[in-house]
Write a protein that holds these residues in place. Structure first.
Motif, short mmCIF file in Angstrom:
data_model
loop_
_atom_site.label_atom_id
_atom_site.label_comp_id
_atom_site.label_asym_id
_atom_site.label_seq_id
_atom_site.Cartn_x
_atom_site.Cartn_y
_atom_site.Cartn_z
N THR A 180 0.03 -5.50 -18.80
CA THR A 180 0.12 -4.13 -19.29
C THR A 180 -1.19 -3.76 -19.99
N VAL A 181 -1.33 -2.48 -20.30
CA VAL A 181 -2.53 -1.99 -20.99
C VAL A 181 -2.11 -1.43 -22.35
N MET A 182 -2.73 -1.95 -23.40
CA MET A 182 -2.49 -1.39 -24.73
C MET A 182 -3.72 -0.60 -25.13
N SER A 183 -3.56 0.69 -25.33
CA SER A 183 -4.72 1.47 -25.79
C SER A 183 -4.47 1.95 -27.22
N ILE A 184 -5.56 1.97 -27.99
CA ILE A 184 -5.43 2.22 -29.42
C ILE A 184 -6.33 3.38 -29.83
N ASP A 185 -5.75 4.32 -30.52
CA ASP A 185 -6.50 5.46 -31.04
C ASP A 185 -6.58 5.35 -32.56
N LEU A 186 -7.79 5.50 -33.08
CA LEU A 186 -7.97 5.44 -34.53
C LEU A 186 -8.30 6.82 -35.04
N ASN A 187 -7.61 7.25 -36.07
CA ASN A 187 -8.11 8.41 -36.80
C ASN A 187 -7.81 8.25 -38.28
N PHE A 188 -8.19 9.25 -39.04
CA PHE A 188 -8.20 9.08 -40.49
C PHE A 188 -6.85 8.66 -41.05
N ASP A 189 -5.77 9.27 -40.60
CA ASP A 189 -4.46 8.98 -41.18
C ASP A 189 -3.68 7.91 -40.43
N ASN A 190 -3.89 7.82 -39.13
CA ASN A 190 -3.03 6.96 -38.31
C ASN A 190 -3.79 6.09 -37.34
N ILE A 191 -3.15 4.98 -37.01
CA ILE A 191 -3.55 4.20 -35.85
C ILE A 191 -2.38 4.33 -34.88
N THR A 192 -2.66 4.78 -33.67
CA THR A 192 -1.59 4.94 -32.69
C THR A 192 -1.86 4.01 -31.53
N LYS A 352 -2.67 25.36 -18.60
CA LYS A 352 -2.58 25.40 -17.14
C LYS A 352 -1.24 24.85 -16.64
N CYS A 353 -0.91 23.63 -17.13
CA CYS A 353 0.29 23.02 -16.56
C CYS A 353 1.45 22.97 -17.55
N GLY A 354 1.23 23.44 -18.76
CA GLY A 354 2.32 23.52 -19.71
C GLY A 354 2.62 22.22 -20.45
N PHE A 355 1.81 21.22 -20.24
CA PHE A 355 1.99 19.93 -20.90
C PHE A 355 1.84 20.08 -22.41
N VAL A 356 2.76 19.47 -23.18
CA VAL A 356 2.67 19.49 -24.64
C VAL A 356 2.82 18.07 -25.16
N GLY A 357 2.02 17.69 -26.14
CA GLY A 357 2.19 16.34 -26.67
C GLY A 357 1.49 16.13 -28.00
N ASP A 358 1.83 15.03 -28.64
CA ASP A 358 1.21 14.62 -29.89
C ASP A 358 -0.24 14.21 -29.62
N ARG A 359 -1.16 14.69 -30.43
CA ARG A 359 -2.57 14.50 -30.12
C ARG A 359 -3.00 13.04 -30.10
N ASP A 360 -2.45 12.22 -31.01
CA ASP A 360 -2.85 10.81 -31.05
C ASP A 360 -2.34 10.07 -29.82
N VAL A 361 -1.10 10.42 -29.43
CA VAL A 361 -0.54 9.75 -28.25
C VAL A 361 -1.30 10.17 -27.01
N ILE A 362 -1.67 11.45 -26.95
CA ILE A 362 -2.47 11.93 -25.82
C ILE A 362 -3.78 11.16 -25.74
N ALA A 363 -4.39 10.92 -26.90
CA ALA A 363 -5.65 10.17 -26.92
C ALA A 363 -5.47 8.77 -26.33
N THR A 364 -4.38 8.10 -26.68
CA THR A 364 -4.17 6.75 -26.14
C THR A 364 -3.90 6.80 -24.63
N ILE A 365 -3.19 7.82 -24.18
CA ILE A 365 -2.91 7.92 -22.74
C ILE A 365 -4.20 8.19 -21.97
N ASN A 366 -5.05 9.05 -22.54
CA ASN A 366 -6.33 9.32 -21.88
C ASN A 366 -7.23 8.08 -21.86
N LEU A 367 -7.19 7.31 -22.93
CA LEU A 367 -7.96 6.06 -22.95
C LEU A 367 -7.46 5.13 -21.85
N TYR A 368 -6.15 5.06 -21.76
CA TYR A 368 -5.53 4.23 -20.72
C TYR A 368 -5.98 4.67 -19.34
#
Ligand SMILES: [Zn+2]
Length: 416
Positions: A180-192, A352-368
Motif C-alpha cells: 500500500t501507499v501511505m502519503s503524509i501531509d504536514l501543515n501547521f496544525d495537523n499531520i494527515t 468543474k466536477c463538483g468534487f468537495v473534500g477536506d484540504r489536508d486529505v486532498i493533499a495526501t491523495i494528490n501526493l499519492y
C-alpha cells in the motif's frame, strides 16, 4: 546511526557506549592505549608531510611492517593507519593544523576482540600477545535491543573517570515489499496521513495535531523579551536564562513529539506494508506553495525534524520512504485536475466536477497520485498502480469535514 545508500538493503548502524571495568590489573591495557596513541601520532606525522590522499595499499606499504614490529597485530595496524589518514584528511579539509592526539582511545577491529553479551564481558587482544578482559557496566535492557545484531568494531577509551567502551552494532533491515501507499501531509496544525491501495481504495485515514501552536507561544515569549531588551539581552544573565528556558521547552516539545509520531507512523506503515510518501521540503520553497503558512520558519524546521524521525523509524523497519515534489497537491482537484476553491473551513470544492473534500486529505491523495504516476511511468519497483480514470463518478467526498474524517465517505474515491 547511519544508513547505506538507497537501492541497497538498508543497513542500520548504532553505537552503544558504556563504562567498562578491567578484571585484574589494567597496566597492560593502559600500556596498549598509550602505544596505540603514539603509533597513530607517528603515522599522522609522516603522512602530514606527504601531499594528497594515500591509498590503502600505499598506507599498508608504508606503515604495516613498522607497526607490527612495535608489537601490534595485523588488524591493529590496519585500524591505526586508516584512523590516522582520516584524522589528517578532516584536518586538511577544515583548513586546520596537524592533529595532535592527547586522549587515550583505540579503535579495535572485529578480529581483535571477543564480546559476550550474556556475561557482559569484552576480551581485547592487545600488543605483544597480551589480553585484557573488561566487565561491561550497563543495564540488560539497553543491551537487549542488540541481540541478533552483528558487531564489527569497538572503541576503548580511558579518561580521568576510568575506561569506556563503545560497541558498533550493525543490522540489515529486511526490506518490506510494499503493498500500500501511505502519503503524509504536514501543515501547521495537523499531520494527515492516508493509506491507499494501488487501485485507490482507502485503508486508513489518520490525523495528528501538531504542537506548533504551543511552540509558537514560547517563540512569541522569546521575541517579546528580545524586543524589550533589544540591545542588551545577550549580556544580562537573567534575561538570557529566561530565553534559554523557552528555547529548552521548544526543543523538548518538538523532539518529543517528532519521536513519538515517527514511531507511530512507522508502526502503521509496517502494519499495512506501506511505502511512505513524503513532501519534498526542498521543493516546497521554490514552489512557494502555501505562502504564509510555510513562510513561518518555525514550520519548516519542525517538518524537517519530523520527516527525519519518520525516515529513521521507517528504515529501521525496512520500510522505503520516497519524497515527492508537493507542487499543486493542495490546490488541484484529485479527480479532474482543475483548480480547487475554498468552501468553508478547510474544505475545498471543484467548480468543474463538483468534487468537495477536506484540504489536508486532498493533499495526501494528490501526493499519492503523483507518486503512483511517477513510479508507474518509469517502471521503478514499488506498488503496481491502477491509475483512476479522470471522470469517474464519485460523490464520496461530499459532506462536512467530520463526516469526511469518518473515512467511509472516501472509500469509493477510485472505485469504478
Ligand atoms: Zn474536479
Amino acid at each position: 546511526m547511519s544508513y547505506s545508500v538507497r537501492g541497497e538493503e538498508p543497513v542500520v548502524i548504532e553505537a552503544l557506549k558504556m563504562r567498562a571495568l578491567p578484571e585484574g590489573s589494567y597496566d597492560k591495557l593502559l600500556e596498549f592505549l598509550k602505544l596505540y596513541r603514539n603509533a597513530v601520532q607517528m603515522v599522522v606525522d609522516r603522512i602530514w608531510s606527504i601531499n594528497g590522499r594515500l591509498s590503502k595499499k600505499r598506507l599498508h606499504r608504508l606503515f604495516y611492517n613498522n607497526l607490527v614490529s612495535m608489537g601490534f597485530r595485523a588488524h591493529h595496524a590496519k585500524e591505526i593507519y586508516i584512523y590516522a589518514e582520516s584524522l589528517v584528511d578532516s584536518a586538511r579539509s577544515n583548513g586546520g593544523r596537524k592533529p595532535i592526539l592527547r586522549k587515550l582511545s583505540a579503535r579495535i577491529d572485529r578480529y581483535d576482540y571477543k564480546l559476550d553479551l550474556d556475561s557482559m564481558t569484552l576480551t581485547l587482544k592487545l600488543h605483544s600477545g597480551y589480553e585484557a578482559k573488561l566487565k561491561l557496566v550497563t543495564s540488560s535492557e539497553r543491551v537487549g535491543k542488540f541481540r541478533g545484531w552483528g558487531n564489527y568494531e569497538v572503541v576503548v577509551k580511558c579518561d580521568g573517570s576510568g575506561f569506556w567502551v563503545s560497541i558498533y552494532f550493525k543490522r540489515v533491515a529486511k526490506a518490506v515489499k510494499p503493498r500500500t501507499v501511505m502519503s503524509i501531509d504536514l501543515n501547521f496544525d495537523n499531520i494527515t496521513l492516508t493509506v491507499l491501495t494501488p487501485d485507490g481504495r482507502l485503508v486508513k485515514l489518520k490525523r495528528f495535531r501538531t504542537p506548533l501552536r504551543k511552540v509558537l507561544t514560547h517563540r512569541i515569549w522569546v521575541e517579546r523579551i528580545q524586543r524589550r531588551y533589544p540591545r542588551s539581552w545577550k549580556f544580562i544573565k537573567g534575561v538570557r536564562k529566561a530565553i534559554d528556558r523557552h528555547g529548552e521547552r521548544i526543543r523538548n516539545i518538538s523532539w518529543g513529539y517528532a519521536h513519538k509520531v515517527g514511531d507511530l507512523v512507522a508502526e502503521l506503515a509496517s502494519k499495512h506494508s506501506s511505502i511512505i510518501v513524503l513532501e519534498d521540503l526542498d521543493k516546497l520553497r521554490e514552489n512557494n506553495k502555501r505562502g504564509r503558512e510555510f513562510n513561518k520558519r518555525l514550520g519548516l524546521w519542525f517538518y524537517r525534524r519530523l520527516q527525519f524521525c519518520v525516515e529513521y523509524e521507517a528504515r529501521e523497519r525496512g520500510i522505503e520512504v520516497v519524497k515527492i515534489n508537493p507542487r499543486g497537491t493542495s490546490s488541484k482537484c484529485p479527480r479532474c485536475g482543475k483548480k480547487l476553491f475554498e468552501d468553508g473551513h478547510r474544505m475545498l470544492r471543484c467548480m468543474k466536477c463538483g468534487f468537495v473534500g477536506d484540504r489536508d486529505v486532498i493533499a495526501t491523495i494528490n501526493l499519492y497520485k503523483k507518486y503512483v504516476s511517477k513510479y508507474s511511468r518509469c517502471g521503478v519497483s514499488g506498488v503496481a498502480p491502477n491509475a483512476p480514470k479522470p471522470d469517474e463518478n464519485t460523490s464520496g467526498m461530499q459532506g462536512n469535514r467530520d463526516d469526511a474524517m469518518k473515512t467511509s465517505s472516501y472509500m469509493n474515491l477510485y472505485e469504478s
